[in-house]
Write an enzyme that holds these catalytic residues in place. Structure first.
Site, mmCIF file in Angstrom:
data_model
loop_
_atom_site.group_PDB
_atom_site.id
_atom_site.type_symbol
_atom_site.label_atom_id
_atom_site.label_comp_id
_atom_site.label_asym_id
_atom_site.label_seq_id
_atom_site.Cartn_x
_atom_site.Cartn_y
_atom_site.Cartn_z
ATOM 1 N N CYS A 1 13.648 24.412 2.904
ATOM 2 C CA CYS A 1 12.608 25.174 2.174
ATOM 3 C C CYS A 1 11.648 24.168 1.062
ATOM 4 O O CYS A 1 11.864 22.730 1.460
ATOM 5 C CB CYS A 1 13.104 25.581 1.100
ATOM 6 S SG CYS A 1 14.406 26.861 1.953
ATOM 7 N N ASP B 1 11.671 22.591 -1.854
ATOM 8 C CA ASP B 1 12.805 22.032 -2.981
ATOM 9 C C ASP B 1 14.200 22.233 -2.632
ATOM 10 O O ASP B 1 15.247 20.909 -3.388
ATOM 11 C CB ASP B 1 12.945 22.996 -3.973
ATOM 12 C CG ASP B 1 11.272 23.058 -4.098
ATOM 13 O OD1 ASP B 1 9.970 22.673 -3.990
ATOM 14 O OD2 ASP B 1 10.864 24.365 -4.204
ATOM 15 N N TYR C 1 14.805 31.499 4.883
ATOM 16 C CA TYR C 1 13.523 31.631 5.787
ATOM 17 C C TYR C 1 13.342 32.125 7.020
ATOM 18 O O TYR C 1 14.056 30.814 7.101
ATOM 19 C CB TYR C 1 12.199 30.827 5.288
ATOM 20 C CG TYR C 1 11.868 30.625 3.453
ATOM 21 C CD1 TYR C 1 11.489 31.684 2.808
ATOM 22 C CD2 TYR C 1 11.745 29.689 2.395
ATOM 23 C CE1 TYR C 1 11.575 31.636 1.426
ATOM 24 C CE2 TYR C 1 11.482 29.069 1.288
ATOM 25 C CZ TYR C 1 11.164 30.662 1.234
ATOM 26 O OH TYR C 1 11.132 30.496 -0.022
ATOM 27 N N ARG D 1 0.738 -10.448 6.572
ATOM 28 C CA ARG D 1 1.023 -9.958 6.342
ATOM 29 C C ARG D 1 2.096 -8.361 6.812
ATOM 30 O O ARG D 1 2.224 -8.021 7.255
ATOM 31 C CB ARG D 1 -0.712 -8.698 6.297
ATOM 32 C CG ARG D 1 -1.233 -9.445 6.271
ATOM 33 C CD ARG D 1 -3.136 -8.033 6.809
ATOM 34 N NE ARG D 1 -3.200 -7.867 8.356
ATOM 35 C CZ ARG D 1 -3.220 -8.659 8.856
ATOM 36 N NH1 ARG D 1 -3.801 -9.170 9.243
ATOM 37 N NH2 ARG D 1 -3.225 -7.628 10.334
ATOM 38 N N HIS E 1 -6.424 -7.401 12.914
ATOM 39 C CA HIS E 1 -5.866 -6.861 13.162
ATOM 40 C C HIS E 1 -5.284 -6.005 14.818
ATOM 41 O O HIS E 1 -5.464 -5.866 15.699
ATOM 42 C CB HIS E 1 -5.752 -5.570 12.314
ATOM 43 C CG HIS E 1 -3.860 -4.663 11.932
ATOM 44 N ND1 HIS E 1 -3.221 -4.772 11.299
ATOM 45 C CD2 HIS E 1 -4.357 -2.902 12.461
ATOM 46 C CE1 HIS E 1 -2.322 -4.552 11.244
ATOM 47 N NE2 HIS E 1 -2.824 -2.770 12.069
ATOM 48 N N LYS F 1 0.667 -1.145 0.342
ATOM 49 C CA LYS F 1 -0.281 -0.276 -0.215
ATOM 50 C C LYS F 1 0.530 1.158 -0.201
ATOM 51 O O LYS F 1 1.976 1.525 0.465
ATOM 52 C CB LYS F 1 -0.760 -0.060 1.291
ATOM 53 C CG LYS F 1 0.168 -0.110 2.058
ATOM 54 C CD LYS F 1 -1.297 -0.377 3.728
ATOM 55 C CE LYS F 1 -0.164 -0.101 4.738
ATOM 56 N NZ LYS F 1 -1.257 -0.525 6.485
ATOM 57 N N ARG G 1 -11.334 -0.383 14.917
ATOM 58 C CA ARG G 1 -10.869 0.396 13.668
ATOM 59 C C ARG G 1 -12.184 -0.739 12.619
ATOM 60 O O ARG G 1 -13.320 -0.541 12.958
ATOM 61 C CB ARG G 1 -9.406 0.688 13.233
ATOM 62 C CG ARG G 1 -9.127 1.640 11.644
ATOM 63 C CD ARG G 1 -7.520 1.194 11.473
ATOM 64 N NE ARG G 1 -6.561 -0.412 11.114
ATOM 65 C CZ ARG G 1 -6.257 0.248 10.593
ATOM 66 N NH1 ARG G 1 -4.560 0.986 10.312
ATOM 67 N NH2 ARG G 1 -5.500 -0.703 9.935
HETATM 68 C C1 LIG Z 1 -0.196 -1.698 6.348
HETATM 69 C C2 LIG Z 1 -0.904 -3.067 6.805
HETATM 70 C C3 LIG Z 1 -0.049 -4.029 7.675
HETATM 71 C C4 LIG Z 1 1.062 -3.779 7.746
HETATM 72 O O1 LIG Z 1 1.696 -3.560 8.424
HETATM 73 P P1 LIG Z 1 3.322 -3.191 8.945
HETATM 74 O O2 LIG Z 1 3.649 -3.098 10.456
HETATM 75 O O3 LIG Z 1 3.985 -2.063 7.439
HETATM 76 O O4 LIG Z 1 3.961 -4.626 8.100
HETATM 77 C C5 LIG Z 1 -1.305 -4.969 7.886
HETATM 78 N N1 LIG Z 1 -2.327 -5.099 7.912
HETATM 79 C C6 LIG Z 1 -2.581 -3.944 7.785
HETATM 80 C C7 LIG Z 1 -4.407 -4.465 8.026
HETATM 81 C C8 LIG Z 1 -2.208 -3.587 7.391
HETATM 82 O O5 LIG Z 1 -3.460 -2.246 7.719
#
Ligand SMILES: *Cc1c(COP(=O)(O)O)cnc(C)c1O
Length: 389
Positions: free
Chosen positions: A326, A328, A278, A233, A174, A51, A146
């Protein structure tokens, strides 16, 4: 959804084309993947989380490497746009959308053979209102609060499984506090893990085929490597960007995949008493040599880093950032570094001359986490395959 592919070789031949660029060391992805695989149960598959443009590394190039060279066949993205872009870049196998997709976009899920997370009963119902079958993973909320349907109400879950226009190939949850081994955090994590496996068992006892099970992301793997899941994951650890200071049960020799570099665009003398940038936030206490480096906050270097002791590496030596960052550009003090000149390359993340600036340096000073710094590296920063140009 724009897709930033790593550019073809002929366009990248001349480093001078690039004001600021990220070198992507693809083989380090393979190394990190292998190191993780060694430590999870055999038969447990890795779902690569790509992602946010693969945490800023370039999703298409990362996924192609993982699929072509490492045999990864399962990917996770945040939303439909990322999923379609990944499929259109030629990625086969499973692409799981971790976030919500509105039912009016159902045809894209089907057309691109995407797997949708079911985030609630209402979501399941809306996706079943129109014809066609969607592949899905059911998300359970075990305490993160969530996404996901709350565990406990088995009848609700069974109703979701009764929807014939969803073909469930997985179930997951999660963890909210998997990064911490403090007693209270670990106890909460164990509660989440217990709720997840209890619910999976209850569903199986009612004859539900839940498909694959997954609950660990990077810290879940590093702190709870032995859970009996079919899938993990893997996100930030795949990119080798777990902070050096992290205390985790497993200590894995991961290699950072991304280096961030920018060219020196000018070198100048600044006299004692003169100020830089700046707001003139930095005043020279003595005569200094200042190098201007072509990277700024629009490229993802947090502006709040000014005056906090951030550094870059030039010619293998550290040079402190001075004055405000800045949009850039930023300025560094190179008084002690002989020979620095226009066109030199400064390293903001990465190693040079035996010294290393991990992304941790920037995220600590910026009061955030590595994930945020990496995923916010700007779209105009070219992603280049390391060592090929
Ligand atoms: C982003 C995400 C992950 C990956 O998490 P990491 O801590 O970067 O390994 C896994 N599961 C869900 C639901 C996420 O949103």
């Amino acid at each position: 959804m724009s897709e930033r592919a790593v550019r073809p070789r002929e366009e990248t031949a001349d480093v001078a084309l690039h004001r600021a660029y990220a070198e992507i060391h693809l083989p380090n992805l393979g190394h990190n993947l292998e190191e993780i695989k060694k430590r999870i149960p055999s038969g447990c598959e890795v779902m690569a989380v790509v992602k946010a443009d693969a945490y800023g590394h370039g999703a298409a190039a990362v996924a192609k490497y993982l699929q072509g060279s490492c045999g990864v066949n399962s990917f996770a993205v945040a939303d439909l746009g990322e999923a379609v872009a990944l499929r259109e870049s030629g990625i086969r196998g499973e692409i799981l959308i971790l976030g919500y997709t509105d039912a009016r976009h159902k045809r894209y899920l089907i057309r691109h053979r995407l797997t949708q997370t079911i985030v609630s009963e209402e979501h399941a119902r809306s996706l079943c209102e129109s014809p066609g079958t969607v592949m899905a993973h059911l998300k359970l909320d075990t305490g993160m609060n969530r996404l996901g349907e709350r565990v406990g109400e088995l009848s609700t879950l069974l109703r979701i499984y009764g929807n014939k226009r969803l073909r469930f190939t997985g179930i997951y949850s999660h963890l909210a506090r998997a990064d911490s081994l403090d007693v209270e955090d670990a106890a909460f994590t164990q509660t989440q893990i217990g709720l997840f496996f209890d619910t999976v068992r209850d569903l199986k006892e009612r004859g539900v085929d839940v498909g694959c099970t997954h609950i660990q992301s990077s810290y879940g793997i590093l702190n709870y490597p032995d859970l009996p899941c079919n899938v993990v994951r893997l996100g930030i650890a795949l990119y080798g960007a777990v902070p050096r200071t992290a205390r985790t049960r497993l200590d894995i020799p991961l290699r950072p995949v991304l280096s961030l570099k920018a060219a020196v665009s000018a070198v100048k003398e600044v006299r004692a008493g003169e100020s830089v940038g700046y707001g003139h936030g930095f005043t020279a206490q003595r005569d200094l040599r200042i190098a201007v480096v072509g990277i700024g906050y629009a490229d993802g270097i947090p502006r709040c880093l000014s005056g906090k002791g951030g550094q870059v590496l030039i010619r293998g030596r550290p040079a402190p950032i001075v004055g405000s960052i800045c949009m850039d550009q930023l300025m560094v003090d190179v008084t002690g570094l002989p020979g620095v000149r226009q066109g030199d390359i400064a390293t903001l993340i990465g190693s040079e001359g035996g010294l290393e600036l991990p992304v941790d340096q920037i995220s600590e000073l910026g009061d955030t986490i590595n994930n945020e710094i990496l995923s916010r590296i700007g779209g105009r920063v070219d992603r280049l395959p390391a060592g090929e140009w």
